[in-house]
Each structure stands twice: as C-alpha cells, then as structure tokens.
Design an enzyme around this catalytic site. Structure first.
Site, PDB file in Angstrom:
ATOM      1  N   CYS A 143       0.834  -1.202   0.000  1.00 23.24           N
ATOM      2  CA  CYS A 143       0.000   0.000   0.000  1.00 23.24           C
ATOM      3  C   CYS A 143       0.870   1.255   0.000  1.00 23.24           C
ATOM      4  O   CYS A 143       1.498   1.581   1.015  1.00 23.24           O
ATOM      5  CB  CYS A 143      -0.909  -0.032   1.232  1.00 23.24           C
ATOM      6  SG  CYS A 143      -1.908   1.445   1.434  1.00 23.24           S
TER       7      CYS A 143
ATOM      8  N   CYS B 289      -0.358   4.058   2.284  1.00 22.14           N
ATOM      9  CA  CYS B 289      -0.074   3.813   3.709  1.00 22.14           C
ATOM     10  C   CYS B 289       1.401   4.058   4.031  1.00 22.14           C
ATOM     11  O   CYS B 289       1.725   4.634   5.057  1.00 22.14           O
ATOM     12  CB  CYS B 289      -0.391   2.365   4.081  1.00 22.14           C
ATOM     13  SG  CYS B 289      -1.976   1.778   3.495  1.00 22.14           S
ATOM     14  N   ASP B 290       2.288   3.588   3.173  1.00 29.02           N
ATOM     15  CA  ASP B 290       3.703   3.506   3.558  1.00 29.02           C
ATOM     16  C   ASP B 290       4.652   4.382   2.747  1.00 29.02           C
ATOM     17  O   ASP B 290       5.840   4.472   3.073  1.00 29.02           O
ATOM     18  CB  ASP B 290       4.172   2.042   3.453  1.00 29.02           C
ATOM     19  CG  ASP B 290       3.396   1.128   4.396  1.00 29.02           C
ATOM     20  OD1 ASP B 290       2.987   1.609   5.470  1.00 29.02           O
ATOM     21  OD2 ASP B 290       3.188  -0.046   4.057  1.00 29.02           O
TER      22      ASP B 290
HETATM   23  C1  LIG Z   1       0.584  -4.640   5.267  1.00 26.10           C
HETATM   24  C2  LIG Z   1      -0.603  -3.708   5.169  1.00 26.10           C
HETATM   25  C3  LIG Z   1      -0.471  -2.431   5.683  1.00 26.10           C
HETATM   26  C4  LIG Z   1      -1.568  -1.552   5.624  1.00 26.10           C
HETATM   27  N1  LIG Z   1      -1.435  -0.306   6.138  1.00 26.10           N
HETATM   28  C5  LIG Z   1      -2.492   0.541   6.145  1.00 26.10           C
HETATM   29  C6  LIG Z   1      -2.376   1.845   6.691  1.00 26.10           C
HETATM   30  O1  LIG Z   1      -1.314   2.249   7.182  1.00 26.10           O
HETATM   31  N2  LIG Z   1      -3.474   2.637   6.650  1.00 26.10           N
HETATM   32  C7  LIG Z   1      -4.658   2.236   6.086  1.00 26.10           C
HETATM   33  O2  LIG Z   1      -5.632   2.989   6.104  1.00 26.10           O
HETATM   34  N3  LIG Z   1      -4.791   1.011   5.538  1.00 26.10           N
HETATM   35  C8  LIG Z   1      -3.724   0.156   5.551  1.00 26.10           C
HETATM   36  N4  LIG Z   1      -3.843  -1.067   4.951  1.00 26.10           N
HETATM   37  C9  LIG Z   1      -5.112  -1.427   4.323  1.00 26.10           C
HETATM   38  C10 LIG Z   1      -6.136  -1.803   5.406  1.00 26.10           C
HETATM   39  O3  LIG Z   1      -5.556  -2.702   6.319  1.00 26.10           O
HETATM   40  C11 LIG Z   1      -7.370  -2.425   4.763  1.00 26.10           C
HETATM   41  O4  LIG Z   1      -7.906  -1.530   3.817  1.00 26.10           O
HETATM   42  C12 LIG Z   1      -8.434  -2.722   5.813  1.00 26.10           C
HETATM   43  O5  LIG Z   1      -7.910  -3.575   6.812  1.00 26.10           O
HETATM   44  C13 LIG Z   1      -9.648  -3.369   5.197  1.00 26.10           C
HETATM   45  O6  LIG Z   1     -10.554  -3.590   6.222  1.00 26.10           O
HETATM   46  P1  LIG Z   1     -11.731  -4.653   6.118  1.00 26.10           P
HETATM   47  O7  LIG Z   1     -12.412  -4.599   7.431  1.00 26.10           O
HETATM   48  O8  LIG Z   1     -12.508  -4.407   4.906  1.00 26.10           O
HETATM   49  O9  LIG Z   1     -11.035  -6.066   5.891  1.00 26.10           O
HETATM   50  P2  LIG Z   1      -9.830  -6.812   6.587  1.00 26.10           P
HETATM   51  O10 LIG Z   1      -8.996  -5.919   7.406  1.00 26.10           O
HETATM   52  O11 LIG Z   1      -9.165  -7.583   5.506  1.00 26.10           O
HETATM   53  O12 LIG Z   1     -10.547  -7.829   7.599  1.00 26.10           O
HETATM   54  C14 LIG Z   1     -11.255  -8.930   7.100  1.00 26.10           C
HETATM   55  C15 LIG Z   1     -11.796  -9.712   8.278  1.00 26.10           C
HETATM   56  O13 LIG Z   1     -12.695 -10.713   7.779  1.00 26.10           O
HETATM   57  C16 LIG Z   1     -12.430 -11.945   8.423  1.00 26.10           C
HETATM   58  N5  LIG Z   1     -12.902 -13.021   7.546  1.00 26.10           N
HETATM   59  C17 LIG Z   1     -12.426 -13.403   6.329  1.00 26.10           C
HETATM   60  N6  LIG Z   1     -13.118 -14.455   5.855  1.00 26.10           N
HETATM   61  C18 LIG Z   1     -14.067 -14.734   6.788  1.00 26.10           C
HETATM   62  C19 LIG Z   1     -15.102 -15.710   6.894  1.00 26.10           C
HETATM   63  N7  LIG Z   1     -15.293 -16.632   5.942  1.00 26.10           N
HETATM   64  N8  LIG Z   1     -15.897 -15.719   8.005  1.00 26.10           N
HETATM   65  C20 LIG Z   1     -15.726 -14.781   8.983  1.00 26.10           C
HETATM   66  N9  LIG Z   1     -14.757 -13.826   8.932  1.00 26.10           N
HETATM   67  C21 LIG Z   1     -13.950 -13.814   7.850  1.00 26.10           C
HETATM   68  C22 LIG Z   1     -10.935 -11.918   8.687  1.00 26.10           C
HETATM   69  O14 LIG Z   1     -10.588 -12.837   9.708  1.00 26.10           O
HETATM   70  C23 LIG Z   1     -10.768 -10.456   9.112  1.00 26.10           C
HETATM   71  O15 LIG Z   1     -11.083 -10.324  10.463  1.00 26.10           O
HETATM   72  C24 LIG Z   1      -2.777  -1.957   5.012  1.00 26.10           C
HETATM   73  C25 LIG Z   1      -2.896  -3.248   4.473  1.00 26.10           C
HETATM   74  C26 LIG Z   1      -1.812  -4.126   4.553  1.00 26.10           C
HETATM   75  C27 LIG Z   1      -1.948  -5.508   3.982  1.00 26.10           C
END
Ligand SMILES: Cc1cc2nc3c(=O)[nH]c(=O)nc-3n(C[C@H](O)[C@H](O)[C@H](O)COP(=O)(O)OP(=O)(O)OC[C@H]3O[C@@H](n4cnc5c(N)ncnc54)[C@H](O)[C@@H]3O)c2cc1C
Length: 314
Positions: free
Chosen positions: A131, A134-135
């Site tokens: 990202c 982010c970084d």
């Molecule tokens: C290395 C890294 C660094 C990042 N740094 C930043 C940053 O500095 N700032 C920023 O804004 N964004 C950052 N991001 C992006 C950010 O993390 C994501 O945009 C955000 O986490 C997405 O949120 P979400 O809730 O949609 O999904 P996710 O965070 O992907 O969470 C998905 C959830 O769904 C659950 N899940 C999956 N399948 C199932 C299932 N079948 N049944 C039940 N639960 C399930 C998982 O266990 C998890 O808890 C970063 C991403 C990465 C990979």
C-alpha cells in the site's frame, strides 16, 4: 435467531459492530481466521484519524473490538464456511456453530496477492509493502521498487515518486498492461525506471529492513541482485468471497457488488470494506463503509418490522 450477523473483525466489521451494538441490535460478529484483519500485520497506522502519533495495527484492532463489546456486540472466534442467502432468515454455517440472521453484513476483506518468495513475510512492514498510500511517506529520500505492470502498479509507482529518489518498476512481461495515459506519464517521469521480463525470487534484508532483491530474467534465466530500500507489491487482490459465490452478485474480480448504501443484490445482506471496494482499500474507508452498512441493516430491520426509521431514503 440474530438480528445482525457480521462477518469479519477488520475495521469494516468492527465499525459495523459498534454501530449495530449502539442501535441495540446485539450483533454477533465472527472473527474469521485473521482477527483484526489486515491492519494487524502492520506495525504502524499513521493515517487513521485520531492518532496523531500513529497507532500499531494490533492496538487499533483491540481498541475497536473493546469498543464494540462495550455496547453489547458478541464477538466470537468462528469462520463462515457456507451461507444460504436464498431464503429469509439467512443461514450461516461456520466451523464451530450455525447461525440464523435477519440481516448480514459481510466484511471479510480482501488479501493483497503476495509474491510468495523467501524473505517477503519477514519484511512486511519493514520494507515490504502492499500500500503506497499507507507507507510511501516512510520512503522519503529512499530508493524503492514496485512489482507489477497493471494500472495500480503504475499509479502507485507514480505516487511513490513524490517521496522516493527513484522508483524501479519490475514486470514479468516486456510491456505494461496499464492504460496508455498511465504508461505515458510513467515514461515521462524521470524518477521511474523499468526492469522488464523479470520476477523477484527473494527479498534480501539487513537488520531492520530490506536491502536488496534477487531477480530472475524470465527470458535469459539470468539472476541478479538489485539494491533497494523497499518493495511495493501490486499484483492484485484476492477478495474473501469464495463462501458467497452463487449467493450474491460478484463482479469480474470477485468483489461483492454494492450500491451507494452498501446493499448487495439480496435485500438484508450488506457488504463493507475491502471485500466490495475496488479503489480505496484503506482502514478508514472500510470503517466508513462499515458504519453505513450497520445503519442500513438497522433501517432494513425497522422496515421489516413495520417501524418508522428516521431519514427514510429512496
Ligand atoms: C501490510 C498492510 C499495511 C496496511 N497499512 C495501512 C495503513 O497504514 N493505513 C490504512 O488505512 N490502511 C492500511 N492497509 C489497508 C487496510 O488494512 C485495509 O484496507 C483494511 O484492513 C480493510 O478492512 P476490512 O475490514 O474491509 O477487511 P480486513 O482488514 O481484511 O478484515 C477482514 C476480516 O474478515 C475476516 N474473515 C475473512 N473471511 C471470513 C469468513 N469466511 N468468516 C468470517 N470472517 C472472515 C478476517 O478474519 C478479518 O477479520 C494496510 C494493508 C496491509 C496488507
């Protein structure tokens, strides 16, 4: 029978949980296999409002989870493996339990596609990133590599030229897949360089960070070492939507299709966060979508019960 079942405890799922819990819907929230979601694999989140000194991803998750529990969310360690959205109430079969719900919020995220090479995992957050928004800032005055050849690789590469002294794009083919206007911008940017027909086969590190990449030219098979302070991988995302195939509409990349109110094509099933977001993929945008999904679930339930809900929409 639950009013709301929320799938996922990333920023989208937990924000939905906070809102649904405050609306006294006592949501059941399934953590899935990655409690806290993607933020938990990064050391520092610097762009989530409210934390002037940044916050560790894991700490952000724990605070959100506590906040949701404070209002009565029931957070359980379970993962959905099968759903039936064809009949109402909806059915969710998970590894540990089965659930029935009047409404469902899907917040299962999407995982950045990895290189799957030695060294990658060890240096995530220490030079390996997925990202630029982010970084990128951490690479001010440094040399970085971007892996990929599509629109996001080129767009993010161009973004990184704001910070880095040079951005070298490594692509497995001999030309970019990105749109022509992006290609022209990349070619015109003095900080952008290209290495064609090559793949990264190893991330080489020193104490505390990335030092170089081992590359292989796919045409000649020749190996080389390329010095860099960081590597940004943009080779696509894999939405966590396997479980929902055939139950709700997905787009050609397997992202859930939602309208502006986080509604899927099945009334009562909502989606929020990276699982339905082809563009922003941020913790804060996911949290915002989680809030909207919970408010829409509340509206749906009120309408089902024949109750008035303030601010009725079309
Ligand atoms: C290395 C890294 C660094 C990042 N740094 C930043 C940053 O500095 N700032 C920023 O804004 N964004 C950052 N991001 C992006 C950010 O993390 C994501 O945009 C955000 O986490 C997405 O949120 P979400 O809730 O949609 O999904 P996710 O965070 O992907 O969470 C998905 C959830 O769904 C659950 N899940 C999956 N399948 C199932 C299932 N079948 N049944 C039940 N639960 C399930 C998982 O266990 C998890 O808890 C970063 C991403 C990465 C990979």
């Amino acid at each position: 029978m639950e009013d709301v079942v929320i799938l996922g405890t990333g920023p989208a799922g937990l924000t939905a949980a906070i809102y649904a819990a405050r609306a006294e819907l006592a949501p059941v929230v399934l953590r899935g296999d990655q409690p806290g979601g993607q933020v938990t694999i990064t050391d520092a989140i610097d762009n989530f409002p409210g934390f002037p000194n940044g916050i560790a991803g894991f700490e952000l998750f724990q605070s959100m989870e506590k906040q949701a529990e404070r209002f009565g969310a029931k957070i359980v360690s379970d993962t959905a493996i099968e759903v039936d959205f064809k009949n109402h109430p909806f059915k969710i079969k998970a590894r540990e339990n089965a659930y029935q719900a009047k409404s469902v919020i899907i917040a299962t995220g999407s995982d950045p596609r990895k290189l799957n090479v030695p060294g990658e995992k060890e240096y995530v957050g220490k030079g390996v990133s997925y990202c630029a928004t982010c970084d990128g800032f951490f690479f001010k005055g440094k040399k970085v590599v971007v892996v990929g050849g599509g629109d996001s690789a080129v767009e993010e590469g161009l973004f990184l030229t704001k910070f880095a002294t040079s951005v070298t794009l490594i692509h497995r083919r001999d030309r970019l897949r990105a749109h022509a206007h992006l290609q022209s911008r990349a070619n015109a940017n003095e900080k952008m360089n290209f290495i064609w027909d090559s793949v990264v086969t190893e991330v080489l590190g020193k104490e505390g960070g990335v030092q170089a990449l081992r590359l292989q030219n796919l045409k000649t098979q020749a190996e080389s070492i390329f010095d860099t302070d960081g590597v940004f991988v943009f080779i696509g995302h894999i939405p966590n939507t396997q479980v929902f195939k055939g139950q709700i509409k997905l787009d050609e990349s397997d992202l859930i299709i939602t309208d502006r109110r986080q509604r899927t094509d099945v009334p009562g099933v909502f989606a929020a966060g990276d699982v339905q977001d082809p563009i922003y993929k941020q913790a804060i945008s996911s949290a915002g979508a989680g809030c909207m999904a919970a408010m829409e679930a509340e509206r749906f339930l009120a309408e089902q019960a024949g109750e008035a809900y303030p601010g009725k929409l079309e």
